[in-house]
Design a protein around this motif. Structure first.
Motif, PDB file in Angstrom:
ATOM      1  N   GLU A 153      26.074   6.990  -8.799  1.00 45.47           N
ATOM      2  CA  GLU A 153      25.287   7.139  -7.569  1.00 45.47           C
ATOM      3  C   GLU A 153      26.534   7.456  -6.456  1.00 45.47           C
ATOM      4  O   GLU A 153      25.991   8.443  -5.277  1.00 45.47           O
ATOM      5  N   VAL A 154      27.455   6.766  -6.275  1.00 47.98           N
ATOM      6  CA  VAL A 154      28.576   7.240  -5.499  1.00 47.98           C
ATOM      7  C   VAL A 154      28.984   8.629  -5.508  1.00 47.98           C
ATOM      8  O   VAL A 154      29.207   9.578  -4.364  1.00 47.98           O
ATOM      9  N   ASP A 172      26.423  11.031  -4.127  1.00 52.13           N
ATOM     10  CA  ASP A 172      26.775  11.168  -2.571  1.00 52.13           C
ATOM     11  C   ASP A 172      27.923  12.093  -2.137  1.00 52.13           C
ATOM     12  O   ASP A 172      27.630  12.940  -1.470  1.00 52.13           O
ATOM     13  N   GLU A 211      39.166   3.211 -17.453  1.00 48.50           N
ATOM     14  CA  GLU A 211      38.934   3.408 -15.669  1.00 48.50           C
ATOM     15  C   GLU A 211      38.080   4.818 -15.688  1.00 48.50           C
ATOM     16  O   GLU A 211      38.770   5.757 -16.052  1.00 48.50           O
ATOM     17  N   VAL A 212      37.104   4.656 -15.103  1.00 47.77           N
ATOM     18  CA  VAL A 212      36.319   5.973 -14.963  1.00 47.77           C
ATOM     19  C   VAL A 212      35.888   5.732 -13.209  1.00 47.77           C
ATOM     20  O   VAL A 212      35.050   4.872 -12.909  1.00 47.77           O
ATOM     21  N   THR A 213      36.125   6.603 -12.464  1.00 47.58           N
ATOM     22  CA  THR A 213      35.908   6.465 -10.965  1.00 47.58           C
ATOM     23  C   THR A 213      34.700   7.351 -10.791  1.00 47.58           C
ATOM     24  O   THR A 213      34.527   8.497 -11.434  1.00 47.58           O
ATOM     25  N   TYR A 214      34.163   7.360  -9.353  1.00 47.83           N
ATOM     26  CA  TYR A 214      33.170   8.192  -8.951  1.00 47.83           C
ATOM     27  C   TYR A 214      33.960   9.563  -8.813  1.00 47.83           C
ATOM     28  O   TYR A 214      33.224  10.709  -8.852  1.00 47.83           O
ATOM     29  N   LYS A 261      25.887   2.909 -11.811  1.00 46.84           N
ATOM     30  CA  LYS A 261      25.910   2.748 -10.167  1.00 46.84           C
ATOM     31  C   LYS A 261      27.115   3.466  -9.794  1.00 46.84           C
ATOM     32  O   LYS A 261      26.844   4.105  -8.712  1.00 46.84           O
ATOM     33  N   GLU A 262      28.159   3.637 -10.494  1.00 44.21           N
ATOM     34  CA  GLU A 262      29.238   4.464 -10.028  1.00 44.21           C
ATOM     35  C   GLU A 262      28.731   5.862  -9.709  1.00 44.21           C
ATOM     36  O   GLU A 262      29.243   6.615  -8.772  1.00 44.21           O
ATOM     37  N   TYR A 316      18.338   8.215  -8.523  1.00 43.72           N
ATOM     38  CA  TYR A 316      18.895   8.168  -7.442  1.00 43.72           C
ATOM     39  C   TYR A 316      19.067   9.928  -6.780  1.00 43.72           C
ATOM     40  O   TYR A 316      19.592  10.575  -7.683  1.00 43.72           O
ATOM     41  N   THR A 373      27.220  -0.079 -15.424  1.00 48.57           N
ATOM     42  CA  THR A 373      28.255   0.133 -13.958  1.00 48.57           C
ATOM     43  C   THR A 373      28.394   1.489 -13.635  1.00 48.57           C
ATOM     44  O   THR A 373      28.403   2.135 -12.721  1.00 48.57           O
ATOM     45  N   GLY A 414      23.119  -3.232 -14.129  1.00 49.74           N
ATOM     46  CA  GLY A 414      24.127  -2.451 -13.349  1.00 49.74           C
ATOM     47  C   GLY A 414      24.637  -3.215 -12.211  1.00 49.74           C
ATOM     48  O   GLY A 414      25.489  -2.742 -11.175  1.00 49.74           O
ATOM     49  N   SER A 415      24.086  -4.636 -11.991  1.00 46.89           N
ATOM     50  CA  SER A 415      24.925  -5.438 -11.041  1.00 46.89           C
ATOM     51  C   SER A 415      24.592  -6.722 -11.386  1.00 46.89           C
ATOM     52  O   SER A 415      23.862  -7.285 -12.468  1.00 46.89           O
ATOM     53  N   VAL A 416      25.410  -7.726 -10.739  1.00 44.76           N
ATOM     54  CA  VAL A 416      25.278  -9.203 -11.030  1.00 44.76           C
ATOM     55  C   VAL A 416      23.819  -9.712 -10.580  1.00 44.76           C
ATOM     56  O   VAL A 416      23.326 -10.411 -11.375  1.00 44.76           O
TER      57      VAL A 416
END
Lengths: 293, 370, 175
Positions: free
Chosen positions: B271-272, B275, B343-346, B268-269, B251, B265, B136-138
């Motif tokens: 998680e936002v 929140d 494209e998929v946003t939080y 991870k998105e 999370y 990814t 999920g990250s570099v």
């Protein structure tokens, strides 16, 4: 010429067909290569003749690999031995289908990269392992299960394709001339880089002749000029003595074709194609040997 | 050392530190930078490997197989069509019990030509006997690559490992990267069945049904054993280098009444999105599945589940949603999103949660809004 | 989270500008990510890159819809792209131009990056280098520190003219 060693690396329990010249070829190849050798074998008759797991009729390590993958697998193996500082012969031992058809991309890649290995194509001119379907190496006029009326096209010129990669050593051979085969394998393995030996491999069930005649069939192929024994070392061609003789006084092609059921009832057109391919190959090699082209 | 890197550079850096004897690879977008970077490391002498610039992905895996069976460490990388071109050899590598490590940069499959992120490429290889991890990250791409060698080569595993990273979203994004001194974290490779001319064996010879069946069971047994090896490796990594990983990254799940399950990814998105939902008073949590094989257990009891699949199995459903139904008896709201790099946003993910319909399937951006 | 959207044309160094900015922010002790949006663009086509800067690890991968800062490396893209799309209230614009233009009331800064690059002889394959001098302008605008800007440039490029160009852009920014 060195004597052929008595050591056997192919044991007396293979599941080869009676009269199989593939196992005969392999016997001399391994005698020439010796025990510090790994054989890479794609899907072909040799996959079967080793026997069934957990047994093996082979007294050297044999890595069996997928049909199209032999030359690439050998590239990796050769690189790994180099990385480990091991001087082990890597020999691909592949049938004609795995070489001229499905495996040709990997073969070309490995030769272009200068892989240090020996590629041996034992050529029985069809997909023998699956019951004799046509391959790119099947000659014109030959009946196979997928060319029941005889193949309409000529045999793919594998040697010309390999020669276009300018390997340091390439040769043809036939197990009917075991000393010639043995010394060619030895010579090939003494040279670094990609080497290639194309071995004619008469096949009793596939070619439909009686199984005690395999050695004789190989000799007839050479004497009729249908198979030419030669070497190309660093670009220099030498036509070997049996083929030199055949060029002066060949036996008629019909003598080679007649005992083979696959050529029964061959059309005059197909016969003419066979003849012209044989003549063209002979002419080209003679000119190359004389340095004319 | 703190530096910055793209996901591709991070993978190549980890490979350099793991120091495989043979790397064989073929370039494909968006994996190309991994190959280029490794070629550069080899040329500059920073990496003492034999680099084989093969003519196809099928040959890339074949060369890794040929090298690996001699008992040396090997690596390759690919993506999408490349992975599928090597499919035959992907199976072979697992069946031959060779601990090859491969990075796969997740990308959609044609037609039409699409170079962007999707997980279907690797999902279609999920039954081959490879272990598969999705990052999920570099930073995680780097860490997971290092761990992959140790896990693959462990005597109880001896199966290949595929490290998956989202095309462009990770492969080409530059993030902070904390590199480590690996020391003896990856022990020297020891392959019990390595080729030995003094003890000749037949490899992959013709095998009858009973023996074949037994060999398949051996693969599954090792796959099961790998669960413990993965856990042990991730704990050891945390102990040495301070970064903690689990098969599933949870999370805010402790009191969550609804959980978003996603990968890569999108995980991870999510998680936002969690929140955001928490601020609205929605007791949401998220679970990012890291290991697809071996497939992990998730604690979903009594919770609503929103499963986001960046993949699809035609005629069946989202693979994650269907897998959760099978393994956990879940009745997820199955969202198919992000195919071909959509494209998929939080915000979108929070929307999936707010308007969830358990048991139903929803194609984001294709079906009318929920 | 501070979000920067960079508009340029393929080949002008927008992707490298994004990576340099993220690196400089990281050298400031922040978290940062740089995500180029890769389409089927070719050299000369309008392209966009994103930079996110935050005090916490960044978990957002989607494109930036509501930027705090829009950086226009090539003003000619404004003929085909609405660079102000989704601007946050209070968002700012930085433009590669001699003088600031009216940008729908958004505070706009300008600096002649092309002129600076030509003056410093920073030209590769006939194109002036914009992505190193722009870091100086971004430092002047307070997005990053000048120290980190110079550090980032030196980590990625050995030619010291890049640092000189960034310092020039720092001095010459017009608000």
């Amino acid at each position: 010429m060195t004597d052929i060693p008595r050591e056997e690396y192919i044991l007396k329990c293979t599941s080869a067909c009676a009269g199989c010249s593939d196992s005969l070829t392999l016997r001399y190849v391994l005698k020439a290569a010796g025990p510090e050798t790994v054989l890479v074998v794609p899907a072909c008759c040799t996959s079967v003749i080793q026997g069934i797991y957990p047994n093996t009729a082979m007294n050297i390590p044999v890595y069996n690999v997928a049909f199209a993958a032999a030359a690439a697998c050998a590239s990796g193996m050769s690189a790994a031995f180099q990385a480990a500082g091991r001087k082990t012969n890597v020999i691909v031992y592949a049938g004609d289908g795995g070489t001229v058809d499905i495996g040709i991309q990997a073969l070309s890649g490995a030769f272009e990269r200068g892989t240090d290995f020996l590629y041996i194509c034992y050529d029985n001119e069809a997909y023998g392992n699956t019951g004799m379907q046509r391959s790119g190496a099947t000659p014109a006029g030959a009946r196979t299960t997928t060319t029941p009326g005889g193949k309409a096209q000529t045999k793919k010129d594998l040697d010309a394709i390999v020669a276009a990669h300018n390997p340091p050593y390439m040769a043809t051979a036939c197990a009917s001339y075991p000393k010639d085969l043995f010394s060619k394998v030895q010579k090939a393995l003494s040279i670094r880089g990609p080497k290639f030996i194309h071995v004619l491999s008469p096949c009793p069930p596939g070619w439909r002749y009686s199984s005690e005649k395999s050695v004789e069939m190989g000799k007839l192929a050479v004497r009729s000029g249908m198979w030419i024994l030669y070497e190309r070392e660093f670009g220099k061609v030498t036509i070997n003595r049996p083929s030199k003789a055949a060029m002066i006084r060949p036996v008629p092609i019909e003598e080679y074709l007649e005992p083979q059921g696959r050529f029964k009832g061959i059309s005059p057109e197909a016969l003419a194609m066979l003849r012209s391919v044989a003549e063209r190959n002979a002419e080209r090699l003679k000119r190359e040997e004389e340095g004319i082209c | 050392m703190l530096t910055v890197a793209t996901g591709n550079k991070a993978v190549a850096t980890a490979v350099k530190q793991a120091c495989p004897s043979v790397v064989a690879a073929y370039p494909i977008t968006p994996q190309t930078e991994i190959v280029e970077q490794i070629a550069e490391f080899v040329t500059s002498g920073e990496l003492k490997s034999q680099y084989i610039p093969v003519e196809s992905e099928h040959s890339a895996m074949a060369a890794c197989i040929g090298a690996s069976v001699t008992g040396v460490r090997t690596f390759t990388a690919t993506s999408s069509h490349g992975l599928h071109y090597m499919h035959e050899m992907v199976n072979w590598a697992a069946g031959a019990r060779l601990p090859i490590v491969m990075a796969n940069v997740n990308r959609a499959l044609g037609p039409g030509w699409n170079i962007w992120a999707e997980h279907t490429d690797a999902f279609q290889e999920r039954d081959t006997g490879w272990l598969q991890v999705y990052v999920g990250s570099v930073q995680e791409a780097y860490d997971a690559t290092l761990m992959a060698f140790r896990i693959a080569e462990h005597e109880s595993v001896l199966l290949p490992v595929m490290v998956n990273l989202d095309g462009f979203l990770l492969s080409h994004s530059m993030h902070p990267l904390q590199t480590v001194e690996i020391g003896d974290f990856i022990p020297p490779i020891r392959l019990p069945h390595a080729i030995d001319t003094a003890h000749p064996m037949g490899y992959g010879t013709l095998t009858g049904p009973d023996q074949y069946f037994r060999l398949r069971w051996d693969i599954e047994r090792s796959m099961r054993d790998s669960v413990g090896v993965i856990r042990e490796t991730e704990r050891e990594f945390a102990k040495r280098f301070g970064r903690r990983y689990d098969a599933v990254e949870e999370y805010r799940c402790e009191d969550a009444e609804v959980v978003v399950v996603a990968m890569g990814t999108l995980g991870k998105e999510a998680e936002v999105a969690v929140d955001l939902l928490r601020e609205e008073g929605v007791p949401a949590g998220s679970m990012r599945i890291r290991w697809l094989r071996p497939f992990p257990r998730l604690d979903l009891s009594g919770r609503d589940v929103v499963a986001i699949d960046r993949d699809y199995s035609f005629g069946f459903g989202g693979v994650i949603a269907r897998s959760l139904a099978a393994t956990e008896g879940a009745k997820p709201f199955s969202v198919i999103a992000g195919l071909g790099g959509q494209e998929v946003t939080y915000d979108d993910i929070a929307g999936f949660v707010r308007s969830r319909r358990p048991g139903e399937e929803y194609w984001f951006g294709v079906m009318p809004d929920v | 989270m501070y979000e920067v959207r960079i508009h340029s044309r393929g080949g002008q160094g927008g992707v490298t500008a994004a990576r340099l900015l993220a690196l400089a922010a990281i050298r400031d002790g922040k978290y940062a990510t740089a995500c180029p949006f890769y389409g089927a663009e070719r050299r000369g086509a309008p392209v966009v890159s994103y930079v996110r800067i935050d005090d916490r690890p960044i978990r957002v991968y989607s494109q930036i819809r509501h930027p705090d800062l829009v950086l226009v490396l090539d003003p000619s893209v404004m003929d085909v792209v609405d660079v102000l799309s989704g601007m946050k209230p209070g968002g700012r614009v930085l433009m590669n131009a001699g003088e600031p233009r009216e940008m729908k009331g958004f505070p706009t800064c300008a600096v002649d990056l092309t002129g600076i690059a030509l003056r410093e002889n920073l030209v590769v394959a006939g194109s002036p280098i914009l992505n190193t001098p722009v870091l100086g302008a971004l430092a002047k605008m307070g997005v990053i520190t000048l120290e980190s800007a110079k550090m980032a440039i030196q980590e990625m490029f050995s030619d010291m003219r890049n640092v000189a160009a960034a310092e020039a852009a720092y001095r010459e920014l017009v608000a």
